[in-house]
Design a protein around this motif. Structure first.
Motif, short mmCIF file in Angstrom:
data_model
loop_
_atom_site.label_atom_id
_atom_site.label_comp_id
_atom_site.label_asym_id
_atom_site.label_seq_id
_atom_site.Cartn_x
_atom_site.Cartn_y
_atom_site.Cartn_z
N LEU A 126 51.27 48.29 38.54
CA LEU A 126 50.53 47.62 37.47
C LEU A 126 50.03 48.64 36.44
CD1 LEU A 126 48.77 44.70 36.84
CD2 LEU A 126 47.02 46.46 37.07
N LEU A 127 49.43 49.73 36.91
CA LEU A 127 48.90 50.72 35.98
C LEU A 127 50.02 51.30 35.11
CD1 LEU A 127 46.50 52.34 34.91
CD2 LEU A 127 46.84 53.99 36.76
N ALA A 128 51.16 51.60 35.74
CA ALA A 128 52.29 52.14 34.97
C ALA A 128 52.75 51.13 33.91
CB ALA A 128 53.44 52.50 35.91
N GLU A 129 52.83 49.88 34.30
CA GLU A 129 53.35 48.86 33.40
C GLU A 129 52.38 48.57 32.24
OE1 GLU A 129 56.30 47.65 33.19
OE2 GLU A 129 55.82 46.23 31.58
N VAL A 130 51.09 48.44 32.54
CA VAL A 130 50.16 48.11 31.45
C VAL A 130 49.96 49.30 30.51
CG1 VAL A 130 48.98 46.18 32.55
CG2 VAL A 130 48.10 48.49 32.89
N MET A 131 50.08 50.52 31.00
CA MET A 131 49.99 51.67 30.10
C MET A 131 51.21 51.70 29.19
SD MET A 131 48.04 54.88 31.82
CE MET A 131 49.23 55.34 33.02
N HIS A 132 52.36 51.33 29.75
CA HIS A 132 53.58 51.27 28.96
C HIS A 132 53.44 50.20 27.86
CE1 HIS A 132 57.79 51.21 27.94
NE2 HIS A 132 57.84 49.91 28.20
N ARG A 133 52.92 49.01 28.25
CA ARG A 133 52.78 47.91 27.28
C ARG A 133 51.80 48.22 26.17
NH1 ARG A 133 53.04 41.92 29.94
NH2 ARG A 133 55.01 42.22 31.05
N THR A 134 50.68 48.87 26.54
CA THR A 134 49.65 49.14 25.53
C THR A 134 49.89 50.46 24.81
OG1 THR A 134 48.28 50.13 27.26
CG2 THR A 134 47.84 47.83 26.74
N ARG B 188 49.39 37.14 34.65
CA ARG B 188 47.93 37.20 34.58
C ARG B 188 47.42 38.62 34.93
NH1 ARG B 188 43.49 34.93 33.70
NH2 ARG B 188 41.69 35.02 35.11
N GLU B 189 48.01 39.22 35.96
CA GLU B 189 47.63 40.59 36.34
C GLU B 189 47.89 41.56 35.20
OE1 GLU B 189 48.47 40.47 41.19
OE2 GLU B 189 50.15 40.66 39.79
N LEU B 190 49.06 41.39 34.58
CA LEU B 190 49.42 42.28 33.48
C LEU B 190 48.48 42.09 32.29
CD1 LEU B 190 53.29 41.94 33.75
CD2 LEU B 190 51.97 44.03 34.12
N GLN B 191 48.13 40.83 32.03
CA GLN B 191 47.27 40.52 30.89
C GLN B 191 45.89 41.14 31.09
OE1 GLN B 191 48.30 39.14 28.01
NE2 GLN B 191 46.28 39.92 27.42
N ILE B 192 45.32 40.93 32.26
CA ILE B 192 43.97 41.46 32.51
C ILE B 192 44.00 42.98 32.54
CG2 ILE B 192 42.02 41.50 34.12
CD1 ILE B 192 42.74 38.69 34.92
N GLY B 193 45.05 43.55 33.15
CA GLY B 193 45.20 45.00 33.17
C GLY B 193 45.24 45.57 31.76
N SER B 194 46.01 44.92 30.88
CA SER B 194 46.11 45.39 29.49
C SER B 194 44.77 45.27 28.78
CB SER B 194 47.15 44.58 28.71
OG SER B 194 48.40 44.67 29.37
N GLN B 245 44.24 42.01 46.76
CA GLN B 245 42.92 42.17 46.13
C GLN B 245 43.03 42.49 44.64
OE1 GLN B 245 41.75 45.57 48.37
NE2 GLN B 245 40.39 44.43 49.74
N LEU B 246 44.25 42.83 44.20
CA LEU B 246 44.42 43.42 42.87
C LEU B 246 43.85 42.56 41.75
CD1 LEU B 246 45.48 45.79 41.20
CD2 LEU B 246 47.73 44.72 41.19
N LEU B 247 44.23 41.27 41.74
CA LEU B 247 43.80 40.39 40.65
C LEU B 247 42.28 40.29 40.61
CD1 LEU B 247 44.80 38.63 38.36
CD2 LEU B 247 44.84 36.69 39.93
N GLU B 248 41.69 40.09 41.78
CA GLU B 248 40.24 39.94 41.87
C GLU B 248 39.51 41.20 41.38
OE1 GLU B 248 37.27 41.19 45.05
OE2 GLU B 248 39.09 40.31 45.93
N ARG B 249 40.05 42.39 41.76
CA ARG B 249 39.45 43.66 41.34
C ARG B 249 39.58 43.87 39.82
NH1 ARG B 249 36.51 47.19 44.39
NH2 ARG B 249 35.39 45.25 44.53
N GLU B 251 39.77 41.46 37.58
CA GLU B 251 38.84 40.54 36.92
C GLU B 251 37.42 41.08 36.97
OE1 GLU B 251 39.87 37.00 39.08
OE2 GLU B 251 41.13 36.25 37.44
N ALA B 252 37.04 41.62 38.14
CA ALA B 252 35.70 42.19 38.29
C ALA B 252 35.52 43.39 37.36
CB ALA B 252 35.47 42.60 39.74
N SER B 253 36.60 44.20 37.21
CA SER B 253 36.54 45.38 36.33
C SER B 253 36.29 44.96 34.89
CB SER B 253 37.85 46.16 36.38
OG SER B 253 38.11 46.64 37.66
N LEU B 254 37.02 43.93 34.50
CA LEU B 254 36.93 43.47 33.11
C LEU B 254 35.53 42.95 32.83
CD1 LEU B 254 38.79 43.30 30.70
CD2 LEU B 254 39.32 40.96 31.31
N LYS B 255 34.96 42.21 33.78
CA LYS B 255 33.61 41.67 33.64
C LYS B 255 32.61 42.82 33.50
CE LYS B 255 33.60 37.46 35.86
NZ LYS B 255 33.64 36.94 37.23
#
Lengths: 260, 258
Positions: A126-134, B188-194, B245-249, B251-255
């Motif tokens: 996930l970290l690799a992918e979102v850093m790539h996207r952003t 959703r994971e990618l969106q929140i991560g971004s 746990q990834l999605l939940e973590r 979401e919590a990070s973003l909050k």
């Protein structure tokens, strides 16, 4: 290719923790020689010698010392060294994300890759992918071999690369050697730009080969067959000894020093 | 103050010749340790020991061998290696110009700042800085100094020309060697991560960061020199964030970040 781990720990990305292993991203292409004894052609091993006891010192009796006065050393244990920055020696905490284009390349020092450890694969991906996207790269600090590094973590072909950065205090000012105001001769510049355009290409690093390495290999090829010597057999236990942590650490440190 | 001159050369491409002097661009300061014997606190000396005879071998009795197979070596003497020295030359030859952005930092090795050799240069240096900057390119070049051949990238930065040695292509390990698996991620994971990355985005300000560890290490050494006891601290290990746990973590990070 099995890549040997240099360090293992965790990347902290806000509340997400990714267990990772740090591995080499570059392997020097130098032709490696071994030092041999000129009488029996037996390989030489590096050992530490105590001038007081006049004996070789096993790794478990080696400690580090800081020179406080000529020939006066303050001994310091590995535990004490590790407790200087305990968190940063285990966690690469990303404090912010930056645009790599904003980083003056003079800051880039030594590159490594990060590989996910068991359980961390998805968060790593996930970290690799979102850093790539952003188009962003993480900025963090961490401690390796008693040294604190400012590092950037960037996405590269789905993997995470870690590049150590220099501190700005390490960059030598250049105002005394670089022209201050120089007016640019427009004609000269135009003429240069024309030449540059004619020599335009894409960056293809594989076009350049290490000529010294090629010549060394050529020399070896010429000597192959007729000029080999054989070392006397030595049992493995005698030649290698127990795994030497201090030596391993030293090796990392010298390796890092050699990059300078 | 910049360091002393390391090498003098002439940048060359087409009809252009720009005489320059190389200077170190980086200077690192670090606390040095020595290896001591635990029993008597004496500084240890490095020795090369013959694995067969178990005796110390002085440098004049050491030879270099290339291992062709286990225990079999080709001996190469110093004179033979000495012959593999590139022809001495002052030319720093640019072969091509590539977009600067194409050079991955993984290739960058050692960096030098170039000074115009004022006695010889009527202004080519400033014109070259301007030209490289306007076109956004780096000159890929080769040269020989200190008995070695190098290849590098010549770039303009501010009013300065910089030369960075480059690693050879086969010295950079390919990502494929890491053998990373493909793992599906939800939109959703990618969106929140971004979103989280954007929340934590900041301009690059290297001056903000100092080597705190070095300062703390200095303090610890002073403390020890005064005979004070040092407290041993142990690192706290973070439990890994598992896939479920990834999605939940996130979401919590973003909050937390908002």
């Amino acid at each position: 290719m099995a890549l040997q781990g240099i360090w293992s720990g965790t990347i902290g990305f806000s509340l997400v923790a990714i267990p990772v292993r740090l591995v080499k991203a570059v392997a020097p292409g130098r032709v490696a020689f071994r030092l041999l004894h000129n009488t029996d052609y037996s390989p030489l091993t590096r050992r530490m010698f105590c001038p007081g006891q006049e004996e070789l010192v096993p790794p478990e009796e080696i400690i580090r010392g800081f020179e406080i006065a000529p020939d006066h050393y303050l001994p310091i244990t590995a535990e004490e060294l590790a407790s200087v920055s305990p968190e940063r020696s285990r966690t690469i905490e990303i404090v912010e994300f930056i645009d790599l284009e904003e980083v003056d390349p003079i800051y880039f020092d030594h590159p490594y890759y990060l590989v996910p450890l068991k359980g961390g694969e998805k968060a790593y991906r996930l970290l690799a992918e979102v850093m790539h996207r952003t188009g962003k790269a993480g900025l963090a600090k961490f401690v390796l071999a008693e040294r604190e590094y400012l590092v950037t973590i960037k996405s590269t072909e789905g993997a995470l690369a870690l590049v150590t950065l220099h501190y700005s205090a390490e960059i030598l000012p250049d105002n005394d050697i670089v022209p201050r105001e120089g007016t640019v001769a427009a004609g000269e510049k135009r003429r240069m730009e024309q030449s540059i355009r004619q020599l335009r290409a894409d960056f293809k690093p594989e076009k350049y080969a290490d000529q010294r390495r090629e010549k060394v290999l050529e020399l070896l090829k010429g000597k192959m067959g007729n000029a080999t010597v054989t070392a006397p057999a030595v049992t493995e236990a005698e030649s290698e000894g127990p795994p030497d942590l201090v030596a391993a650490l030293e090796e990392i440190m010298t390796e890092m020093k050699q990059q300078r | 103050m910049a360091g002393g001159t390391i090498w003098k050369g002439i940048i060359h491409f087409g009809e252009t010749h720009v005489p320059v002097k190389l200077h170190a661009a980086i200077k690192e300061e670090r606390i040095q340790f020595h290896l001591l014997h635990q029993r008597d606190g004496l500084k240890l000396q490095q020795m090369m020991i013959c694995a067969h005879e178990k005796i110390a071998v002085p440098s004049e009795a050491q030879v270099k061998g290339f291992e062709v197979e286990e225990g079999k070596y080709i001996i190469v003497d110093a004179a033979e290696l000495e012959q593999i020295v590139p022809e001495s030359s002052r030319l720093l030859e640019i072969h091509e110009f590539v977009p600067s952005a194409q050079i991955d930092p993984l290739f960058l090795d050692h960096v030098y700042t170039l000074e115009p050799d004022a006695t010889l240069d009527p202004g080519g240096y400033t014109a070259l800085v301007a030209a490289l900057q306007e076109l956004g390119v780096a000159g890929i070049c080769t040269w020989a100094m200190r008995k070695r051949s190098y290849h590098g990238a010549l770039q303009a930065c501010g009013k300065a020309l910089r030369l960075t040695t480059l690693r050879y292509a086969d010295e950079v390990i390919a990502v494929a060697a890491l053998e990373l698996g493909e793992i599906p991620l939800s939109e959703r994971e990618l969106q929140i991560g971004s979103d989280l990355i954007k929340q934590m985005a900041a301009p690059f300000q290297p001056q903000k960061f100092v080597n705190e560890h070095q300062q703390k290490l200095q303090q610890l050494l002073e403390q020890k020199a005064r005979g004070e006891k040092v407290r041993i601290l142990r690192p706290r290990l973070l439990p890994p964030t598992t896939a479920d746990q990834l999605l939940e973590r996130l979401e919590a990070s973003l909050k937390k970040a908002v």
